[in-house]
Scaffold this active site. Structure first.
Site, PDB file in Angstrom:
ATOM      1  N   GLY A  22     -12.503 -48.561  33.541  1.00  0.00           N
ATOM      2  CA  GLY A  22     -11.066 -48.394  33.332  1.00  0.00           C
ATOM      3  C   GLY A  22     -10.698 -47.359  32.274  1.00  0.00           C
ATOM      4  N   LEU A  99     -14.893 -47.047  43.941  1.00  0.00           N
ATOM      5  CA  LEU A  99     -16.106 -46.774  44.706  1.00  0.00           C
ATOM      6  C   LEU A  99     -16.085 -47.312  46.128  1.00  0.00           C
ATOM      7  CD1 LEU A  99     -18.774 -47.395  41.907  1.00  0.00           C
ATOM      8  CD2 LEU A  99     -17.672 -45.253  42.587  1.00  0.00           C
ATOM      9  N   ASN A 114      -7.354 -38.243  43.491  1.00  0.00           N
ATOM     10  CA  ASN A 114      -8.628 -38.677  42.923  1.00  0.00           C
ATOM     11  C   ASN A 114      -9.074 -37.646  41.900  1.00  0.00           C
ATOM     12  OD1 ASN A 114     -11.095 -40.231  42.720  1.00  0.00           O
ATOM     13  ND2 ASN A 114     -12.110 -38.594  43.841  1.00  0.00           N
ATOM     14  N   HIS A 116     -12.655 -36.071  40.365  1.00  0.00           N
ATOM     15  CA  HIS A 116     -14.087 -36.003  40.642  1.00  0.00           C
ATOM     16  C   HIS A 116     -14.767 -35.259  39.501  1.00  0.00           C
ATOM     17  CE1 HIS A 116     -17.630 -36.037  43.214  1.00  0.00           C
ATOM     18  NE2 HIS A 116     -17.848 -34.783  42.863  1.00  0.00           N
ATOM     19  N   ASP A 157     -14.047 -36.594  49.351  1.00  0.00           N
ATOM     20  CA  ASP A 157     -13.970 -35.413  48.472  1.00  0.00           C
ATOM     21  C   ASP A 157     -13.567 -34.123  49.184  1.00  0.00           C
ATOM     22  OD1 ASP A 157     -14.770 -37.019  46.342  1.00  0.00           O
ATOM     23  OD2 ASP A 157     -16.891 -36.568  46.607  1.00  0.00           O
ATOM     24  N   GLU A 186     -11.336 -34.316  32.025  1.00  0.00           N
ATOM     25  CA  GLU A 186     -10.669 -35.234  32.968  1.00  0.00           C
ATOM     26  C   GLU A 186      -9.404 -35.809  32.326  1.00  0.00           C
ATOM     27  OE1 GLU A 186     -13.073 -38.293  34.833  1.00  0.00           O
ATOM     28  OE2 GLU A 186     -14.856 -37.019  34.700  1.00  0.00           O
TER      29      GLU A 186
END
Length: 212
Positions: A22, A99, A114, A116, A157, A186
C-alpha cells in the site's frame, strides 16, 4: 477520446486496487493531504489480506478485500470489483501493485491507470512485476530504467502511455537499490498523471495519449 473528471470542480473520486504494502496508496493520500492533488480515495479493493488493507483502515479509507481464489471464475471476480467501484461512484481507478487480472468493462475503458516500475514497452507483460522487473533490467545491462503510468486495457502492460520518468542505472546496483530510485519517481509520476486526468487534459488518440 477525451477523459475528464466530474466537471463539478470537486475532488476526483479514486478507486485504488492493491495486493501488497500500500505504499503507492499512502503516497496518493499524502499528495491529497498536502493539497497537491484535488482527489479523494473513495474505495480501496485488495485482492488478498495484505499490509495495504491495514494501511487503508489506519488512514480511514473504505477498503474491501475481494479474494480471487474464492471466486468461481474471472467474470464473477471482475463483476465484484466493478460492484465496489460503482457503489463508491469511482471516476478513476488506480492500480497500485494489483497482481490479479480483472476484466475492464466498457464503462471503465480509459478510466483505469497503472504504474509500472520500468520504461514500457520494455520489461512488461505477464510475470513482470516488482523485483522481477528490476532483476531483468539489471541482467540486461540497461543504463537507464524508470517508471511508466499508462491507461490499462485488457492486455498486460499494453495500454497507452501517459507519463514516464527515467532513472540512471548505476554500477553495482542491486535490485533493491534500483527499486528505491524508481519508487521515488513513481511517487512523482502517478500524481502527475492523475492531475492531468482530473484537469481533463488527457486525450487518447489510438495508441497515443495526447496532453492538451
Amino acid at each position: 477520446m477525451n477523459h475528464t473528471a466530474n466537471g463539478t470542480g470537486g475532488p476526483l473520486r479514486l478507486g485504488v486496487l492493491l495486493s501488497g504494502g500500500g505504499r503507492t496508496l499512502l503516497n496518493l493520500l499524502d499528495e491529497i493531504r498536502a493539497g497537491r492533488l484535488n482527489a479523494e480515495v473513495a474505495a480501496v479493493v485488495a485482492s488478498r489480506d495484505c499490509k495495504g488493507v491495514e494501511r487503508s483502515r489506519d488512514a480511514g479509507v473504505p477498503v474491501e478485500t475481494v479474494p480471487y481464489k474464492q471466486m468461481p471464475d474471472l467474470e464473477t471476480y471482475s463483476a465484484r470489483i466493478c460492484g465496489v467501484l460503482d457503489t463508491a461512484n469511482v471516476e478513476l481507478v488506480c492500480l497500485a501493485g494489483f497482481l490479479s487480472m480483472w476484466i475492464i468493462p466498457e464503462r471503465y475503458q480509459g478510466r483505469v491507470m497503472n504504474i509500472h516500475p520500468a520504461l514500457l514497452p520494455g520489461f512488461g507483460g505477464k510475470g513482470m512485476y516488482g523485483h522481477h522487473v528490476h532483476e531483468a533490467v539489471l541482467a540486461a545491462g540497461c543504463k537507464v530504467s524508470g517508471c511508466t503510468v499508462h491507461f490499462v486495457t485488457n492486455e498486460y502492460d499494453a495500454g497507452p502511455i501517459i507519463v514516464q520518468k527515467a532513472v540512471e542505472v548505476r554500477e553495482g546496483d542491486t535490485p533493491d537499490d534500483l527499486a528505491a530510485r524508481v519508487f521515488e519517481q513513481e511517487c512523482r509520476a502517478y500524481p502527475e498523471a492523475i492531475r492531468l486526468f482530473a484537469e481533463g487534459r488527457l486525450r487518447i488518440d489510438g495508441k497515443i495519449v495526447r496532453v492538451d
